[in-house]
Scaffold this motif. Sequence first.
Motif, mmCIF file in Angstrom:
data_model
loop_
_atom_site.group_PDB
_atom_site.id
_atom_site.type_symbol
_atom_site.label_atom_id
_atom_site.label_comp_id
_atom_site.label_asym_id
_atom_site.label_seq_id
_atom_site.Cartn_x
_atom_site.Cartn_y
_atom_site.Cartn_z
ATOM 1 N N ASP A 77 3.321 2.878 -2.919
ATOM 2 C CA ASP A 77 1.875 2.925 -2.691
ATOM 3 C C ASP A 77 1.518 3.529 -1.341
ATOM 4 O O ASP A 77 0.365 3.871 -1.108
ATOM 5 C CB ASP A 77 1.286 1.513 -2.765
ATOM 6 N N TYR A 78 2.500 3.646 -0.448
ATOM 7 C CA TYR A 78 2.225 4.003 0.933
ATOM 8 C C TYR A 78 2.551 5.456 1.227
ATOM 9 O O TYR A 78 3.574 5.986 0.780
ATOM 10 C CB TYR A 78 2.986 3.058 1.866
ATOM 11 N N ASP A 79 1.659 6.067 2.006
ATOM 12 C CA ASP A 79 1.744 7.501 2.261
ATOM 13 C C ASP A 79 2.413 7.836 3.590
ATOM 14 O O ASP A 79 2.996 8.916 3.741
ATOM 15 C CB ASP A 79 0.337 8.112 2.274
ATOM 16 N N ALA A 103 -1.515 3.223 3.617
ATOM 17 C CA ALA A 103 -1.901 3.750 2.314
ATOM 18 C C ALA A 103 -3.383 4.081 2.336
ATOM 19 O O ALA A 103 -4.198 3.217 2.665
ATOM 20 C CB ALA A 103 -1.601 2.736 1.218
ATOM 21 N N ALA A 104 -3.724 5.323 1.962
ATOM 22 C CA ALA A 104 -5.130 5.737 1.947
ATOM 23 C C ALA A 104 -5.886 5.117 0.782
ATOM 24 O O ALA A 104 -7.110 4.973 0.830
ATOM 25 C CB ALA A 104 -5.214 7.257 1.893
ATOM 26 N N THR A 105 -5.166 4.760 -0.261
ATOM 27 C CA THR A 105 -5.764 4.065 -1.394
ATOM 28 C C THR A 105 -4.853 2.905 -1.740
ATOM 29 O O THR A 105 -3.725 2.806 -1.257
ATOM 30 C CB THR A 105 -5.912 4.985 -2.617
ATOM 31 N N GLY A 106 -5.336 2.052 -2.587
ATOM 32 C CA GLY A 106 -4.500 0.926 -2.987
ATOM 33 C C GLY A 106 -5.212 -0.385 -2.784
ATOM 34 O O GLY A 106 -6.327 -0.448 -2.256
ATOM 35 N N TYR A 107 -4.534 -1.438 -3.161
ATOM 36 C CA TYR A 107 -5.170 -2.747 -3.159
ATOM 37 C C TYR A 107 -4.173 -3.786 -2.686
ATOM 38 O O TYR A 107 -3.047 -3.837 -3.195
ATOM 39 C CB TYR A 107 -5.641 -3.064 -4.569
ATOM 40 N N TYR A 138 -9.217 3.234 7.800
ATOM 41 C CA TYR A 138 -9.275 3.843 6.470
ATOM 42 C C TYR A 138 -8.025 3.595 5.645
ATOM 43 O O TYR A 138 -7.839 4.196 4.581
ATOM 44 C CB TYR A 138 -9.486 5.346 6.617
ATOM 45 N N TYR A 139 -7.160 2.704 6.120
ATOM 46 C CA TYR A 139 -5.879 2.522 5.446
ATOM 47 C C TYR A 139 -5.563 1.063 5.181
ATOM 48 O O TYR A 139 -5.836 0.186 6.005
ATOM 49 C CB TYR A 139 -4.753 3.104 6.302
ATOM 50 N N SER A 165 -5.494 -5.514 3.562
ATOM 51 C CA SER A 165 -6.435 -4.535 3.041
ATOM 52 C C SER A 165 -7.204 -3.862 4.182
ATOM 53 O O SER A 165 -7.145 -4.296 5.330
ATOM 54 C CB SER A 165 -7.422 -5.211 2.088
#
Length: 128
Positions: free
Chosen positions: A114-116, A99-103, A31-32, A52
């Motif tokens: 961008d990274y959690d 990162a849970a979201t991003g591209y 998921y990341y 990705s």
Amino acid sequence: QFKLVESGGGLVQPGGSLRLSCTAEGDTLDYYMIGWFRQAPGKAREGVSCISMSGRGTNYASAVTGRFTISRDNAKNTVYLQMNSLEPGDTAVYHCAAAATGYCAAYVPLRQDDYDYWGQGTQVTVSS
């Protein structure tokens, strides 16, 4: 609790190879988006590569393009960074980040913000 753990660092001679691994505890990496960053002594942390969620999108810093390859094996919950033709300038602590979201794509800049989640890092030393 979600935790990233890097491994595979070490001491290698110039021209040698290492493969870094990034595994997760507490969740699956599926998921990341995953990035690799590095920080050399006295220098700011810089982006190295990203991949990705699907694995189809990748990006590399210009300093490592052609020498490093990022890949992921979601079945093993692991992301790899294969580093070939290592140079003394590659010496640094390497961190993986999620990162849970991003591209992630070739034309998208690697941005730490961008990274959690971040791992503690693994030391890579390139020296003769």
